[in-house]
Structures are given as structure tokens and as C-alpha cells.
Design a protein around this motif. Structure first.
Motif, PDB file in Angstrom:
ATOM      1  N   LYS A  11      -2.506 -16.325  -4.524  1.00 40.47           N
ATOM      2  CA  LYS A  11      -2.854 -14.972  -4.098  1.00 40.47           C
ATOM      3  C   LYS A  11      -2.286 -13.980  -5.106  1.00 40.47           C
ATOM      4  CE  LYS A  11      -2.345 -11.921  -0.107  1.00 40.47           C
ATOM      5  NZ  LYS A  11      -1.835 -11.850   1.284  1.00 40.47           N
ATOM      6  N   GLU A  12      -3.132 -13.060  -5.595  1.00 42.94           N
ATOM      7  CA  GLU A  12      -2.727 -12.037  -6.560  1.00 42.94           C
ATOM      8  C   GLU A  12      -2.990 -10.667  -5.932  1.00 42.94           C
ATOM      9  OE1 GLU A  12      -3.599 -10.797 -11.179  1.00 42.94           O
ATOM     10  OE2 GLU A  12      -5.147 -11.884 -10.087  1.00 42.94           O
ATOM     11  N   VAL A  13      -1.923  -9.949  -5.583  1.00 44.44           N
ATOM     12  CA  VAL A  13      -2.039  -8.640  -4.954  1.00 44.44           C
ATOM     13  C   VAL A  13      -2.054  -7.580  -6.044  1.00 44.44           C
ATOM     14  CG1 VAL A  13      -0.970  -6.993  -3.366  1.00 44.44           C
ATOM     15  CG2 VAL A  13      -0.832  -9.452  -2.895  1.00 44.44           C
ATOM     16  N   ILE A  14      -3.076  -6.698  -6.015  1.00 41.53           N
ATOM     17  CA  ILE A  14      -3.129  -5.629  -7.020  1.00 41.53           C
ATOM     18  C   ILE A  14      -2.743  -4.284  -6.456  1.00 41.53           C
ATOM     19  CG2 ILE A  14      -4.832  -6.792  -8.464  1.00 41.53           C
ATOM     20  CD1 ILE A  14      -6.787  -4.563  -7.372  1.00 41.53           C
ATOM     21  N   ALA A  15      -2.788  -4.133  -5.136  1.00 35.13           N
ATOM     22  CA  ALA A  15      -2.353  -2.891  -4.500  1.00 35.13           C
ATOM     23  C   ALA A  15      -1.945  -3.217  -3.073  1.00 35.13           C
ATOM     24  CB  ALA A  15      -3.469  -1.855  -4.503  1.00 35.13           C
ATOM     25  N   GLY A  16      -0.961  -2.476  -2.588  1.00 36.60           N
ATOM     26  CA  GLY A  16      -0.533  -2.707  -1.218  1.00 36.60           C
ATOM     27  C   GLY A  16       0.432  -1.645  -0.748  1.00 36.60           C
ATOM     28  N   SER A  17       0.616  -1.578   0.553  1.00 39.38           N
ATOM     29  CA  SER A  17       1.547  -0.637   1.148  1.00 39.38           C
ATOM     30  C   SER A  17       2.972  -1.143   0.960  1.00 39.38           C
ATOM     31  CB  SER A  17       1.231  -0.464   2.629  1.00 39.38           C
ATOM     32  OG  SER A  17       1.278  -1.717   3.297  1.00 39.38           O
ATOM     33  N   THR A  18       3.917  -0.259   1.163  1.00 36.58           N
ATOM     34  CA  THR A  18       5.318  -0.672   1.051  1.00 36.58           C
ATOM     35  C   THR A  18       5.716  -1.538   2.235  1.00 36.58           C
ATOM     36  OG1 THR A  18       5.989   1.439   2.034  1.00 36.58           O
ATOM     37  CG2 THR A  18       6.045   1.276  -0.363  1.00 36.58           C
ATOM     38  N   ASP A  19       5.100  -1.312   3.401  1.00 33.76           N
ATOM     39  CA  ASP A  19       5.349  -2.153   4.568  1.00 33.76           C
ATOM     40  C   ASP A  19       4.485  -3.402   4.480  1.00 33.76           C
ATOM     41  OD1 ASP A  19       7.113  -0.315   5.635  1.00 33.76           O
ATOM     42  OD2 ASP A  19       5.580   0.678   6.845  1.00 33.76           O
ATOM     43  N   ALA A  20       5.069  -4.527   4.852  1.00 37.35           N
ATOM     44  CA  ALA A  20       4.341  -5.797   4.805  1.00 37.35           C
ATOM     45  C   ALA A  20       3.326  -5.876   5.949  1.00 37.35           C
ATOM     46  CB  ALA A  20       5.324  -6.963   4.901  1.00 37.35           C
ATOM     47  N   LEU A  21       2.276  -6.639   5.727  1.00 37.45           N
ATOM     48  CA  LEU A  21       1.297  -6.886   6.776  1.00 37.45           C
ATOM     49  C   LEU A  21       1.940  -7.707   7.881  1.00 37.45           C
ATOM     50  CD1 LEU A  21      -1.782  -7.862   4.594  1.00 37.45           C
ATOM     51  CD2 LEU A  21      -1.543  -5.786   5.951  1.00 37.45           C
ATOM     52  N   ALA A  22       1.577  -7.415   9.124  1.00 38.66           N
ATOM     53  CA  ALA A  22       2.118  -8.160  10.264  1.00 38.66           C
ATOM     54  C   ALA A  22       0.955  -8.713  11.085  1.00 38.66           C
ATOM     55  CB  ALA A  22       2.980  -7.245  11.120  1.00 38.66           C
ATOM     56  N   GLY A  23       1.203  -9.801  11.764  1.00 34.71           N
ATOM     57  CA  GLY A  23       0.173 -10.382  12.617  1.00 34.71           C
ATOM     58  C   GLY A  23      -0.984 -10.920  11.810  1.00 34.71           C
ATOM     59  N   GLU A  24      -2.171 -10.835  12.380  1.00 41.45           N
ATOM     60  CA  GLU A  24      -3.381 -11.291  11.702  1.00 41.45           C
ATOM     61  C   GLU A  24      -4.188 -10.074  11.271  1.00 41.45           C
ATOM     62  OE1 GLU A  24      -5.638 -14.442  13.479  1.00 41.45           O
ATOM     63  OE2 GLU A  24      -3.866 -15.179  14.538  1.00 41.45           O
ATOM     64  N   PRO A  25      -4.181  -9.751   9.981  1.00 42.42           N
ATOM     65  CA  PRO A  25      -4.884  -8.550   9.523  1.00 42.42           C
ATOM     66  C   PRO A  25      -6.408  -8.703   9.573  1.00 42.42           C
ATOM     67  CG  PRO A  25      -4.013  -9.771   7.665  1.00 42.42           C
ATOM     68  CD  PRO A  25      -3.506 -10.453   8.893  1.00 42.42           C
ATOM     69  N   VAL A  26      -7.075  -7.574   9.672  1.00 45.84           N
ATOM     70  CA  VAL A  26      -8.527  -7.523   9.534  1.00 45.84           C
ATOM     71  C   VAL A  26      -8.813  -7.573   8.039  1.00 45.84           C
ATOM     72  CG1 VAL A  26     -10.578  -6.094   9.875  1.00 45.84           C
ATOM     73  CG2 VAL A  26      -8.793  -6.182  11.633  1.00 45.84           C
ATOM     74  N   GLU A  27      -9.765  -8.391   7.612  1.00 44.38           N
ATOM     75  CA  GLU A  27     -10.051  -8.541   6.186  1.00 44.38           C
ATOM     76  C   GLU A  27     -11.523  -8.300   5.894  1.00 44.38           C
ATOM     77  OE1 GLU A  27      -6.532 -11.591   4.899  1.00 44.38           O
ATOM     78  OE2 GLU A  27      -8.515 -12.446   5.208  1.00 44.38           O
ATOM     79  N   ARG A  28     -11.779  -7.639   4.786  1.00 46.56           N
ATOM     80  CA  ARG A  28     -13.136  -7.385   4.316  1.00 46.56           C
ATOM     81  C   ARG A  28     -13.217  -7.756   2.846  1.00 46.56           C
ATOM     82  NH1 ARG A  28     -14.078  -7.667   8.875  1.00 46.56           N
ATOM     83  NH2 ARG A  28     -14.800  -6.022  10.237  1.00 46.56           N
ATOM     84  N   ILE A  29     -14.329  -8.346   2.468  1.00 49.47           N
ATOM     85  CA  ILE A  29     -14.557  -8.744   1.077  1.00 49.47           C
ATOM     86  C   ILE A  29     -15.121  -7.555   0.305  1.00 49.47           C
ATOM     87  CG2 ILE A  29     -15.942 -10.225  -0.423  1.00 49.47           C
ATOM     88  CD1 ILE A  29     -15.802 -12.339   1.821  1.00 49.47           C
ATOM     89  N   VAL A  30     -14.566  -7.337  -0.889  1.00 51.77           N
ATOM     90  CA  VAL A  30     -15.033  -6.289  -1.790  1.00 51.77           C
ATOM     91  C   VAL A  30     -15.437  -6.985  -3.085  1.00 51.77           C
ATOM     92  CG1 VAL A  30     -14.432  -4.166  -2.999  1.00 51.77           C
ATOM     93  CG2 VAL A  30     -13.393  -4.667  -0.772  1.00 51.77           C
ATOM     94  N   LYS A  31     -16.748  -6.986  -3.386  1.00 52.07           N
ATOM     95  CA  LYS A  31     -17.226  -7.651  -4.600  1.00 52.07           C
ATOM     96  C   LYS A  31     -17.325  -6.639  -5.729  1.00 52.07           C
ATOM     97  CE  LYS A  31     -19.690 -11.423  -2.444  1.00 52.07           C
ATOM     98  NZ  LYS A  31     -20.972 -12.106  -2.278  1.00 52.07           N
ATOM     99  N   VAL A  32     -16.660  -6.950  -6.824  1.00 57.00           N
ATOM    100  CA  VAL A  32     -16.728  -6.134  -8.036  1.00 57.00           C
ATOM    101  C   VAL A  32     -17.135  -7.069  -9.159  1.00 57.00           C
ATOM    102  CG1 VAL A  32     -15.469  -4.658  -9.636  1.00 57.00           C
ATOM    103  CG2 VAL A  32     -14.900  -4.607  -7.203  1.00 57.00           C
ATOM    104  N   SER A  33     -18.336  -6.862  -9.666  1.00 57.26           N
ATOM    105  CA  SER A  33     -18.886  -7.732 -10.698  1.00 57.26           C
ATOM    106  C   SER A  33     -18.887  -9.163 -10.171  1.00 57.26           C
ATOM    107  CB  SER A  33     -18.092  -7.570 -12.002  1.00 57.26           C
ATOM    108  OG  SER A  33     -18.717  -8.262 -13.045  1.00 57.26           O
TER     109      SER A  33
END
Length: 77
Positions: free
Chosen positions: A47-69
Motif C-alpha cells: 500500500k502506497e499512501v500519497i495523501a491522508g489526514s493526520t488522524d488514522a482511519l478507524a473501523g471499516e472505511p468507505v472506499e471509492r476507486i479513482v482512475k487516473v490514466s
């Protein structure tokens, strides 16, 4: 008509993290949401994170795919 011609190649460069400023992801954190924008690195499989909040994700996050090229990023919120 009917004939096809090769016109050339196109190359696009996106500058990180500057390109993300227009997405206003920081507003998510200001509204109390934790988030990560990430992908699975093609060479390592990690897993390679390029941006994120200072607070960590908790529980089961909602996820959406973003296609770039030809890259699939995932926004977890």
C-alpha cells in the motif's frame, strides 16, 4: 476518408502533491473525516499512501476507486 494516420504521442505530467490541492482533500479533515488516498504499488505490492489526514482511519472505511490514466487510486474515508 478510410485512411488512418499516425499523429504522434502525448505525454502528460501531473505534479504531486500540487495536483491534489485542487481536489480540496484537506477540507475533509476540517469537517472531521479521516481519509487516505492510496494505491497498491505495482513493483512491491504494498500500500502506497500519497495523501491522508493526520488522524488514522478507524473501523471499516468507505472506499471509492479513482482512475487516473492507467493507475487505480483508492480514496478511503
Amino acid at each position: 476518408m478510410g485512411n488512418s494516420y499516425f499523429w504522434g504521442f502525448v505525454n502528460v505530467v501531473l505534479r504531486f502533491p500540487e495536483i491534489l490541492e485542487s481536489a480540496h482533500l484537506s477540507q475533509l479533515e476540517m469537517q472531521g473525516f479521516a481519509y487516505e488516498l492510496w494505491r497498491v504499488h505495482p513493483d512491491t505490492g504494498q500500500k502506497e499512501v500519497i495523501a491522508g489526514s493526520t488522524d488514522a482511519l478507524a473501523g471499516e472505511p468507505v472506499e471509492r476507486i479513482v482512475k487516473v490514466s492507467n493507475i487505480m487510486w483508492i480514496l478511503s474515508l
